[in-house]
Design a protein around this motif. Sequence first.
Motif, PDB file in Angstrom:
ATOM      1  N   CYS A 179     -10.913   1.947  -0.282  1.00 24.96           N
ATOM      2  CA  CYS A 179      -9.500   1.848  -0.680  1.00 24.96           C
ATOM      3  C   CYS A 179      -9.384   1.275  -2.088  1.00 24.96           C
ATOM      4  O   CYS A 179      -8.590   1.754  -2.908  1.00 24.96           O
ATOM      5  CB  CYS A 179      -8.728   0.971   0.302  1.00 24.96           C
ATOM      6  SG  CYS A 179      -8.481   1.703   1.918  1.00 24.96           S
ATOM      7  N   LYS A 180     -10.182   0.270  -2.358  1.00 28.00           N
ATOM      8  CA  LYS A 180     -10.158  -0.389  -3.669  1.00 28.00           C
ATOM      9  C   LYS A 180     -10.523   0.577  -4.791  1.00 28.00           C
ATOM     10  O   LYS A 180      -9.945   0.531  -5.872  1.00 28.00           O
ATOM     11  CB  LYS A 180     -11.125  -1.575  -3.644  1.00 28.00           C
ATOM     12  CG  LYS A 180     -11.085  -2.461  -4.833  1.00 28.00           C
ATOM     13  CD  LYS A 180     -12.046  -3.633  -4.617  1.00 28.00           C
ATOM     14  CE  LYS A 180     -12.018  -4.601  -5.756  1.00 28.00           C
ATOM     15  NZ  LYS A 180     -12.938  -5.711  -5.534  1.00 28.00           N
ATOM     16  N   HIS A 181     -11.457   1.490  -4.532  1.00 25.92           N
ATOM     17  CA  HIS A 181     -11.902   2.424  -5.561  1.00 25.92           C
ATOM     18  C   HIS A 181     -10.847   3.466  -5.915  1.00 25.92           C
ATOM     19  O   HIS A 181     -10.918   4.063  -6.985  1.00 25.92           O
ATOM     20  CB  HIS A 181     -13.191   3.125  -5.136  1.00 25.92           C
ATOM     21  CG  HIS A 181     -14.388   2.251  -5.230  1.00 25.92           C
ATOM     22  ND1 HIS A 181     -14.866   1.767  -6.415  1.00 25.92           N
ATOM     23  CD2 HIS A 181     -15.193   1.750  -4.275  1.00 25.92           C
ATOM     24  CE1 HIS A 181     -15.920   1.009  -6.192  1.00 25.92           C
ATOM     25  NE2 HIS A 181     -16.141   0.975  -4.892  1.00 25.92           N
ATOM     26  N   PHE A 182      -9.880   3.696  -5.048  1.00 26.99           N
ATOM     27  CA  PHE A 182      -8.837   4.674  -5.338  1.00 26.99           C
ATOM     28  C   PHE A 182      -7.759   4.126  -6.272  1.00 26.99           C
ATOM     29  O   PHE A 182      -6.981   4.894  -6.829  1.00 26.99           O
ATOM     30  CB  PHE A 182      -8.185   5.183  -4.053  1.00 26.99           C
ATOM     31  CG  PHE A 182      -8.953   6.287  -3.397  1.00 26.99           C
ATOM     32  CD1 PHE A 182      -8.899   7.568  -3.902  1.00 26.99           C
ATOM     33  CD2 PHE A 182      -9.733   6.045  -2.287  1.00 26.99           C
ATOM     34  CE1 PHE A 182      -9.607   8.599  -3.306  1.00 26.99           C
ATOM     35  CE2 PHE A 182     -10.452   7.058  -1.681  1.00 26.99           C
ATOM     36  CZ  PHE A 182     -10.381   8.343  -2.184  1.00 26.99           C
ATOM     37  N   ILE A 205      -3.530   4.765  -0.332  1.00 22.68           N
ATOM     38  CA  ILE A 205      -3.203   4.481  -1.731  1.00 22.68           C
ATOM     39  C   ILE A 205      -2.018   5.333  -2.178  1.00 22.68           C
ATOM     40  O   ILE A 205      -1.145   4.859  -2.907  1.00 22.68           O
ATOM     41  CB  ILE A 205      -4.438   4.707  -2.631  1.00 22.68           C
ATOM     42  CG1 ILE A 205      -5.613   3.847  -2.153  1.00 22.68           C
ATOM     43  CG2 ILE A 205      -4.113   4.435  -4.078  1.00 22.68           C
ATOM     44  CD1 ILE A 205      -5.301   2.387  -1.956  1.00 22.68           C
ATOM     45  N   VAL A 206      -1.955   6.581  -1.736  1.00 22.72           N
ATOM     46  CA  VAL A 206      -0.815   7.434  -2.088  1.00 22.72           C
ATOM     47  C   VAL A 206       0.476   6.825  -1.546  1.00 22.72           C
ATOM     48  O   VAL A 206       1.482   6.749  -2.259  1.00 22.72           O
ATOM     49  CB  VAL A 206      -1.023   8.874  -1.550  1.00 22.72           C
ATOM     50  CG1 VAL A 206       0.253   9.672  -1.608  1.00 22.72           C
ATOM     51  CG2 VAL A 206      -2.120   9.569  -2.339  1.00 22.72           C
ATOM     52  N   SER A 207       0.462   6.377  -0.310  1.00 22.35           N
ATOM     53  CA  SER A 207       1.668   5.765   0.260  1.00 22.35           C
ATOM     54  C   SER A 207       2.011   4.462  -0.452  1.00 22.35           C
ATOM     55  O   SER A 207       3.188   4.142  -0.634  1.00 22.35           O
ATOM     56  CB  SER A 207       1.506   5.538   1.761  1.00 22.35           C
ATOM     57  OG  SER A 207       0.499   4.603   2.027  1.00 22.35           O
ATOM     58  N   TYR A 208       0.990   3.716  -0.888  1.00 22.42           N
ATOM     59  CA  TYR A 208       1.248   2.483  -1.631  1.00 22.42           C
ATOM     60  C   TYR A 208       1.976   2.796  -2.936  1.00 22.42           C
ATOM     61  O   TYR A 208       2.960   2.151  -3.284  1.00 22.42           O
ATOM     62  CB  TYR A 208      -0.070   1.752  -1.922  1.00 22.42           C
ATOM     63  CG  TYR A 208       0.092   0.581  -2.865  1.00 22.42           C
ATOM     64  CD1 TYR A 208       0.577  -0.641  -2.399  1.00 22.42           C
ATOM     65  CD2 TYR A 208      -0.219   0.691  -4.215  1.00 22.42           C
ATOM     66  CE1 TYR A 208       0.744  -1.709  -3.255  1.00 22.42           C
ATOM     67  CE2 TYR A 208      -0.060  -0.372  -5.074  1.00 22.42           C
ATOM     68  CZ  TYR A 208       0.424  -1.567  -4.591  1.00 22.42           C
ATOM     69  OH  TYR A 208       0.593  -2.625  -5.453  1.00 22.42           O
ATOM     70  N   PHE A 209       1.495   3.816  -3.663  1.00 22.46           N
ATOM     71  CA  PHE A 209       2.128   4.142  -4.939  1.00 22.46           C
ATOM     72  C   PHE A 209       3.517   4.741  -4.761  1.00 22.46           C
ATOM     73  O   PHE A 209       4.378   4.579  -5.625  1.00 22.46           O
ATOM     74  CB  PHE A 209       1.241   5.088  -5.755  1.00 22.46           C
ATOM     75  CG  PHE A 209       0.104   4.377  -6.423  1.00 22.46           C
ATOM     76  CD1 PHE A 209       0.325   3.286  -7.236  1.00 22.46           C
ATOM     77  CD2 PHE A 209      -1.199   4.805  -6.228  1.00 22.46           C
ATOM     78  CE1 PHE A 209      -0.716   2.612  -7.840  1.00 22.46           C
ATOM     79  CE2 PHE A 209      -2.251   4.151  -6.833  1.00 22.46           C
ATOM     80  CZ  PHE A 209      -2.005   3.052  -7.642  1.00 22.46           C
TER      81      PHE A 209
END
Length: 108
Positions: free
Chosen positions: A14-17, A61-65
């Motif tokens: 997750c961190k790498h994305f 990550i997409v949902s986070y952004f």
Amino acid sequence: MKVNRNVNKYIKDCKHFFPFLSKNEKTFLKRLKTNIIENIDLDNVTYDDLCNEFGYPSDIIVSYFEEQDANYLIKQSRIRNILKKAIIICTVAILVCCLWRGILIYKS
């Protein structure tokens, strides 16, 4: 508490994305890890179990952004671009100075 190797791999993926890691992103990753630890049996969890339960790292990550403010994201990417350019300029300046110094030493 010792965390399962698969949980660490999942958080690392997750961190790498993330294109950048500021305070908000680090807080998000800590909350995600805490949420995983609280809701999953850590003794026999696999990476696929984590993906099925929480979603694939790219989806997270997409949902986070999607949840973040656009101005915040633009500001963070600008800061990152400025830092990259500054590092490149400093590196080139140091190389030019070293080259110039070497030429002067060679001539004398």
